[in-house]
Design a protein around this motif. Structure first.
Motif, mmCIF file in Angstrom:
data_model
loop_
_atom_site.group_PDB
_atom_site.id
_atom_site.type_symbol
_atom_site.label_atom_id
_atom_site.label_comp_id
_atom_site.label_asym_id
_atom_site.label_seq_id
_atom_site.Cartn_x
_atom_site.Cartn_y
_atom_site.Cartn_z
ATOM 1 N N VAL A 12 71.436 66.822 100.938
ATOM 2 C CA VAL A 12 71.185 66.297 102.281
ATOM 3 C C VAL A 12 71.341 64.775 102.259
ATOM 4 O O VAL A 12 72.009 64.193 103.117
ATOM 5 N N GLU A 13 70.753 64.134 101.288
ATOM 6 C CA GLU A 13 70.839 62.671 101.186
ATOM 7 C C GLU A 13 72.290 62.203 101.123
ATOM 8 O O GLU A 13 72.680 61.279 101.819
ATOM 9 N N PRO A 17 73.656 64.215 105.556
ATOM 10 C CA PRO A 17 72.486 63.468 106.042
ATOM 11 C C PRO A 17 72.014 63.930 107.415
ATOM 12 O O PRO A 17 70.820 63.886 107.717
ATOM 13 N N PRO B 446 74.166 57.582 103.503
ATOM 14 C CA PRO B 446 73.083 58.442 103.012
ATOM 15 C C PRO B 446 71.952 58.566 104.031
ATOM 16 O O PRO B 446 71.724 57.650 104.825
ATOM 17 N N PHE B 447 71.276 59.670 103.959
ATOM 18 C CA PHE B 447 70.159 59.902 104.885
ATOM 19 C C PHE B 447 69.163 58.744 104.862
ATOM 20 O O PHE B 447 68.735 58.262 105.902
ATOM 21 N N SER B 448 68.804 58.303 103.652
ATOM 22 C CA SER B 448 67.736 57.298 103.561
ATOM 23 C C SER B 448 68.125 56.009 104.278
ATOM 24 O O SER B 448 67.286 55.367 104.900
ATOM 25 N N GLN B 450 70.237 55.807 106.880
ATOM 26 C CA GLN B 450 70.222 56.076 108.318
ATOM 27 C C GLN B 450 68.780 56.116 108.842
ATOM 28 O O GLN B 450 68.487 55.632 109.927
#
Lengths: 247, 456
Positions: A12-13, A17, B446-448, B450
């Motif tokens: 996911v990261e 995302p 990356p998610f973090s 965003q």
């Protein structure tokens, strides 16, 4: 207001995302305060599945540090949740400090649909997604976590979405983590079978709650330029008319 | 050539694939049908699971009781530590009774010890009497399925084999082929001096053996010849007839989707004076072949709770693609991946526990409630030199969030589709095939990152 610590799996990261963002939005819309503990890396599932128990145990200890004090942990993928819930307590059974922490965290860790349905009593997230879909249960959701009903309940309440049956629904898609690398021929054949069964139902979407299955199925769809989209359950639940989690 | 090469060859064989698929689906759906008709299949499974574990826990006492009961009924009991010892025992028994010809019922353990070869060396002409096993014997192959040994062959291949070996005219009709086998086998039953069988369940309290089959060949093998030799591995014993019946309740259902098999024989020793049929002499061989060592291991003992129904093969996605022979040994599927390495039955055996997606389909159908995925993980832990030494860096890197994130982002930036990595020698042979089947999604923030931007 209940608080959830969102657990962001590696895939996911770094690859999907938007799945994490959708999961956060769905939880917030359900009245949950979402926090993302900083410094998350890998839960240790890959070394664990390769039999590298000591490596996995050290990663488990780190994970417990990162999530220390969490009220509830929710992760948008079944296999990583299963790692924490089912394997951490065994891995750290002999560890006097981390063993009890692992037991405690196992009780407080949930897969997304499980948390929504079983903890919050929610069946309808208010989502809307026009089209037809198949739901790929994933072995980690259905067999390992035993979450067969929860995601289906949520999907049934998504407006304008029709869930289609398809052949051999409970069969593995062939990913199996490192299996797909160690035995790429077998894995590719199982993926072919899965996609043939799915395509026979002619859906617009393939929905799954396991990101490694998602990578497998989505990778196939991209490779062959198929006219269907692979979505994570969180993205579907985050979809609403006008705006959706699948941008 | 290891499991990967053998299974990769199997997936290229479209005939074999069609046969595996049909067989697996048929077995699976028939099993589901008969289980759905049970009042409480879960309770039945729990019962079998409990019986098997209780029997394993009391094994020494049960074996002693079994031995005394068999002897009391006029049979002889032999213990064999190894495959070689078991084969030598059968050879000795054959010699003592002047046996020239033998018939054999389907028995996995006799395949495990390669008994046919040992008998041939002792100038005993032995013939398999189970149709599938007979076909495998003519073809010079190992069985590829516990319940359906020749499941990997089409009827055309069988017809070809019968023409070549039996001089029969080519006939593609299955009943016709069965009639050919029957004709040739009937003669062999009547000529045989010795019948050899396995054992499905041994009942300690009475010294009785349960044999489950559909073709009647096992019953013929134990009634026509003057000597009966039964070979069992030591875990097959249970305490009572009631225990055996609980197992029988699920065995044919799990194995073949049958409420009951066509034949169930309960045999207790040789023919007595007041009896009109049965063998003149009965020998029981109890084989260890590495099992007692494993049974002393609490993390692995459960493997021997298995009742050999083969349900786990039929639902295993890997077995469905690879077929039985890819496993290299006598046992295939999830059970084969467990038994082959721990019993040392094949040099590549320790690779097999890794050839599993951990999907859990096997555990879901197992009548003895084995947790095959967990047991296979335990074997992965014990496998030596299998995992990549670079994996040792993972915990270190994962403990440094910045390094972890940056290195994965760097990889995503430099090679988002993994197309470069897939050309690296050493990765090419696997990642190249991985990426041939899939295209990685493009790079995203990356998610973090965003999340931080959204929430500060």
């Amino acid at each position: 207001m209940p608080t959830v610590s969102l657990f962001i799996p590696c895939l996911v990261e770094h690859v999907y995302p938007q799945v994490g963002l959708s999961a956060a939005r769905v939880l917030e819309r359900a009245g949950i305060q979402v926090e993302v503990p900083p410094g998350q890396t890998c839960c240790g599932q890959p070394p664990y599945k390769q039999g590298r128990i000591n490596d996995a145990a050290s990663m488990a200890r780190r994970f417990l540090d990162v999530f220390q004090g969490a009220e509830a942990v929710v992760g948008p993928t079944a296999s990583c949740v299963a790692m924490i819930r089912q394997n951490y307590p065994d891995l750290l059974a002999e560890d006097k400090v981390y063993g009890p922490l692992a037991e405690d965290l196992a009780q407080k860790t949930f897969e997304l649909s499980e948390y929504l349905v079983n903890r919050l009593g929610l069946k309808d997230t208010g989502a809307s997604l026009p089209g037809k879909a198949v739901y790929h249960e994933s072995c980690q959701m259905g067999r390992v976590l035993g979450l067969k009903e929860e995601p289906r309940l949520l999907l049934d309440s998504v407006r304008s979405l029709e869930i289609l049956p398809f052949a051999r629904q409970d069969r593995c898609c062939g990913m199996g983590g490192q299996f797909s690398y160690d035995y790429p021929e077998l894995s590719a054949e199982l993926l072919e079978d899965k996609m043939a069964d799915i395509q026979a139902a002619s859906p617009d979407y393939v929905i799954t709650a396991e990101v490694s299955c998602m990578l497998n199925l989505d990778g196939y769809v991209r490779k062959h330029g198929l006219p269907l989209r692979v979505l994570h359950l969180a993205q579907v639940l985050d979809s609403a008319e006008g705006k959706n989690g699948i941008s | 050539m290891g499991f990967r090469e053998r299974s990769a060859a199997a997936v290229c064989d479209s005939n074999a694939q069609a046969v595996f698929r049909k067989a697996a689906e048929q077995f699976k759906s028939e099993r589901e049908k008969v289980f759905a008709a049970l009042d409480d299949p879960e309770a039945n499974r729990r019962k079998v699971a409990e019986i098997r574990r209780r029997s394993l826990a009391n094994l020494p006492a049960l074996l002693e009781l079994l031995e005394s009961k068999v002897i009391a009924r006029g049979g002889q009991v032999h213990f064999a530590q190894t495959a070689g010892e078991a084969n030598a025992l059968v050879q000795d028994i054959a010699r003592a009774h002047g046996v020239r010809k033998a018939v054999k019922g389907k028995s996995m353990v006799s395949e495990e010890i390669r008994l046919n070869k040992a008998l041939m060396e002792a100038d005993v002409d032995v013939v398999e009497t189970d149709l599938g096993e007979y076909i495998c014997q003519l073809a010079g192959e190992l069985p590829s399925h516990m319940v359906a040994p020749a499941v990997h062959m089409s009827k055309e291949q069988v017809a070809q084999l019968f023409t070549e070996h039996l001089g029969e005219p080519l006939d593609f009709d299955i009943p016709g082929l069965t009639a050919i086998a029957r004709k040739h086998l009937r003669k062999r039953f009547l000529e045989a001096d010795m019948g050899i069988t396995g054992v499905n369940v041994a009942i300690a309290e009475s010294g009785t053996f349960m044999l489950v089959e559909n073709e009647g060949n096992i019953r013929f093998s134990v009634t026509a010849p003057k000597v009966h030799v039964a070979i069992m591995t030591l875990e097959k014993v249970v305490a009572t007839l009631e225990d055996a019946m609980s197992i029988l309740w699920l065995l044919p259902r799990s194995a073949a989707g049958q409420d009951l098999s066509s034949y169930v024989s309960l045999l207790s020793g040789p023919r007595r004076q007041d009896e009109t049929d049965g063998p003149e002499a009965f020998h029981l061989i109890i084989l260890d072949n590495g099992r007692s060592l494993i049974m002393a291991d609490p993390l692995l003992r459960d493997v021997f709770a298995c009742i050999r129904c083969g349900a786990c093969l039929n639902v295993c996605p890997v077995w469905q693609k690879a077929g039985g022979h890819a496993y290299g040994g006598v046992y295939s599927g999830p059970l084969g991946s467990l038994l082959t390495p721990i019993l040392g039955l094949h040099p590549d055996g320790w690779e097999l526990p890794f050839a599993c997606t951990q999907c859990g389909a096997c555990a879901e159908v197992c009548p003895a409630k084995l947790e095959q995925p967990k047991l296979l993980l335990e074997l992965r832990r014990r496998a030596k030199g299998r995992s990549n030494p670079a994996m040792g860096l993972v915990p270190w890197a994962a403990s440094k969030p910045q390094i972890w994130k940056q290195s994965l982002q760097l990889l995503r930036r430099l090679d988002p589709r993994l197309s470069r990595l897939a050309r690296v020698p050493g990765l090419r042979s696997r990642l190249g095939i991985w990426t041939r089947a899939r295209t990685m999604p493009g790079r995203e923030k990356p998610f973090s990152d965003q999340w931080r931007k959204l929430r500060g």
